[in-house]
Design a protein around this motif. Structure first.
Motif, PDB file in Angstrom:
ATOM      1  N   PRO A 172       0.810  -1.226   0.000  1.00  0.00           N
ATOM      2  CA  PRO A 172       0.000   0.000   0.000  1.00  0.00           C
ATOM      3  C   PRO A 172       0.841   1.271   0.000  1.00  0.00           C
ATOM      4  N   ASP A 173       0.220   2.340  -0.516  1.00  0.00           N
ATOM      5  CA  ASP A 173       0.822   3.683  -0.510  1.00  0.00           C
ATOM      6  C   ASP A 173       2.165   3.728  -1.220  1.00  0.00           C
ATOM      7  N   THR A 174       2.255   3.068  -2.374  1.00  0.00           N
ATOM      8  CA  THR A 174       3.530   3.039  -3.100  1.00  0.00           C
ATOM      9  C   THR A 174       3.416   3.625  -4.512  1.00  0.00           C
ATOM     10  N   ASP A 175       2.494   4.560  -4.717  1.00  0.00           N
ATOM     11  CA  ASP A 175       2.328   5.164  -6.039  1.00  0.00           C
ATOM     12  C   ASP A 175       3.623   5.811  -6.528  1.00  0.00           C
ATOM     13  N   ASN A 176       4.369   6.426  -5.617  1.00  0.00           N
ATOM     14  CA  ASN A 176       5.598   7.116  -6.007  1.00  0.00           C
ATOM     15  C   ASN A 176       6.854   6.442  -5.474  1.00  0.00           C
ATOM     16  N   ILE A 177       6.763   5.145  -5.138  1.00  0.00           N
ATOM     17  CA  ILE A 177       7.896   4.476  -4.499  1.00  0.00           C
ATOM     18  C   ILE A 177       9.090   4.347  -5.439  1.00  0.00           C
ATOM     19  N   PHE A 178       8.851   4.292  -6.751  1.00  0.00           N
ATOM     20  CA  PHE A 178       9.980   4.273  -7.690  1.00  0.00           C
ATOM     21  C   PHE A 178      10.842   5.519  -7.493  1.00  0.00           C
ATOM     22  N   LEU A 179      10.195   6.688  -7.409  1.00  0.00           N
ATOM     23  CA  LEU A 179      10.947   7.931  -7.241  1.00  0.00           C
ATOM     24  C   LEU A 179      11.587   8.014  -5.858  1.00  0.00           C
ATOM     25  N   SER A 180      10.924   7.488  -4.843  1.00  0.00           N
ATOM     26  CA  SER A 180      11.548   7.438  -3.518  1.00  0.00           C
ATOM     27  C   SER A 180      12.839   6.638  -3.580  1.00  0.00           C
ATOM     28  N   ASN A 217       5.387   1.028   3.070  1.00  0.00           N
ATOM     29  CA  ASN A 217       6.202   1.626   2.006  1.00  0.00           C
ATOM     30  C   ASN A 217       7.613   1.953   2.496  1.00  0.00           C
ATOM     31  N   SER A 218       7.746   2.364   3.767  1.00  0.00           N
ATOM     32  CA  SER A 218       9.062   2.640   4.326  1.00  0.00           C
ATOM     33  C   SER A 218       9.866   1.358   4.508  1.00  0.00           C
ATOM     34  N   LYS A 219       9.186   0.289   4.924  1.00  0.00           N
ATOM     35  CA  LYS A 219       9.854  -1.010   5.064  1.00  0.00           C
ATOM     36  C   LYS A 219      10.346  -1.507   3.704  1.00  0.00           C
ATOM     37  N   LEU A 220       9.536  -1.266   2.674  1.00  0.00           N
ATOM     38  CA  LEU A 220       9.935  -1.669   1.327  1.00  0.00           C
ATOM     39  C   LEU A 220      11.179  -0.903   0.884  1.00  0.00           C
ATOM     40  N   LEU A 221      11.218   0.398   1.136  1.00  0.00           N
ATOM     41  CA  LEU A 221      12.391   1.190   0.769  1.00  0.00           C
ATOM     42  C   LEU A 221      13.609   0.759   1.578  1.00  0.00           C
ATOM     43  N   TYR A 222      13.417   0.457   2.852  1.00  0.00           N
ATOM     44  CA  TYR A 222      14.516  -0.066   3.684  1.00  0.00           C
ATOM     45  C   TYR A 222      15.112  -1.308   3.041  1.00  0.00           C
ATOM     46  N   MET A 223      14.259  -2.274   2.712  1.00  0.00           N
ATOM     47  CA  MET A 223      14.741  -3.520   2.133  1.00  0.00           C
ATOM     48  C   MET A 223      15.422  -3.286   0.782  1.00  0.00           C
ATOM     49  N   ALA A 224      14.791  -2.482  -0.078  1.00  0.00           N
ATOM     50  CA  ALA A 224      15.334  -2.238  -1.412  1.00  0.00           C
ATOM     51  C   ALA A 224      16.682  -1.521  -1.352  1.00  0.00           C
ATOM     52  N   SER A 225      16.837  -0.577  -0.427  1.00  0.00           N
ATOM     53  CA  SER A 225      18.109   0.149  -0.312  1.00  0.00           C
ATOM     54  C   SER A 225      19.230  -0.801   0.075  1.00  0.00           C
TER      55      SER A 225
END
Length: 282
Positions: A130-138, A216-224
């Motif tokens: 959820p809430d990942t419409d702009n997660i690519f840009l994040s 969405n923050s957890k996803l960015l944590y993992m991806a980074s």
């Protein structure tokens, strides 16, 4: 000398100026009365950004079902929300395109940034986070704080980037500055008035309170973390760098991680070539 994330962001805002073209397009996109025809006419006067938008529209970022071969068609097929993403991706990366590669390893910087963006996109779609419409840009922008700081603190940034298996990039950043590069990114993107949906995951993905963060923050944590692992083969293990509880909460298996890295490695070279950046070797 600057000593806070906001201080460094303000200094970078003066040195890395957003182009007039980007500012004009962003203003048009923020207006309810802007039509696709008016937008296409404005972009057509700037061949560089028009070509980049066409490249990005045909890249892994959007995976359109058929080739997009004209600017007007690209805008109609993509829609206004996706065009906003393209303009932001182009405008922000262009602001940092003149950084001296002798000062910072721009190849590695953009490789990690693009890998992070692609991994975010992959799991946002496959897991419907959820809430990942702009997660690519994040993901693409998450580490811009490094480029904001390197102008005034090249030696300190060099130390942070010279990490090894005994300490992570984020540990070195916190040791040297008292904050991570992502904190500076957050302040810079706020100064540039980017959408909160882009900024929010960046602002807290390095928080020690991982269990309390939104998905969405957890996803960015993992991806980074995966992006660093991908860029530094053999230096870190997935188990050492990624909190396993996050994978459980996102319902992501080791096989799915490997699939995301395969996807990333297939698509990243094409995507790197679409942005106005230095250092496009892989």
């Amino acid at each position: 000398m600057p000593n806070s994330p906001l201080d460094y962001a303000k200094q970078a805002q003066e040195l890395c100026v957003l182009s007039d073209v980007y500012m004009t397009l962003n203003k048009m996109l923020s207006s309810d009365g802007c039509s696709m025809e008016e937008l296409a006419d404005a972009i057509a006067y700037e061949p560089a950004i028009a070509a980049s938008i066409l490249k990005i529209a045909n890249s892994a970022m959007f995976s359109m079902p058929r080739e997009v071969d004209s600017l007007s068609k690209a805008l109609v097929l993509l829609g206004i929300q996706q065009v906003k993403k393209l303009v932001n991706a182009y405008g922000i990366t262009a602001a940092f395109s003149s950084i001296d590669p002798k000062v910072a390893d721009m190849d590695k910087f953009w490789e990690i940034s693009v890998d992070c963006a692609l991994i975010c996109q992959y799991f946002a779609k496959s897991k419907r986070v959820p809430d990942t419409d702009n997660i690519f840009l994040s993901g693409l922008f998450h580490n811009l704080g490094m480029l904001a700081i390197v102008h005034s603190e090249p030696g300190k940034v060099s130390y942070c980037e010279d990490y090894n298996s005994d300490d992570t990039p984020w540990e070195r950043q916190s040791e040297m500055f008292g904050f991570t590069f992502a904190d500076c990114t957050t302040e810079l993107l706020k100064l540039w008035n980017l959408p909160e949906t882009i900024i929010q995951p960046i602002s807290d993905f390095n928080s020690p309170a991982l269990g309390q963060l939104p998905a969405n923050s957890k996803l960015l944590y993992m991806a980074s973390r995966l992006a660093v692992i991908n860029a530094e083969p053999g230096m870190f293990t997935k188990e050492a760098l990624i909190n396993q509880a996050v994978l459980v909460e996102l319902d992501i298996s080791l096989d799915e991680i490997n699939e995301s890295l395969e996807y990333c490695n297939l698509q990243a070279m094409e995507l790197l070539a679409t942005f106005p950046i230095q250092g496009k070797n892989r």
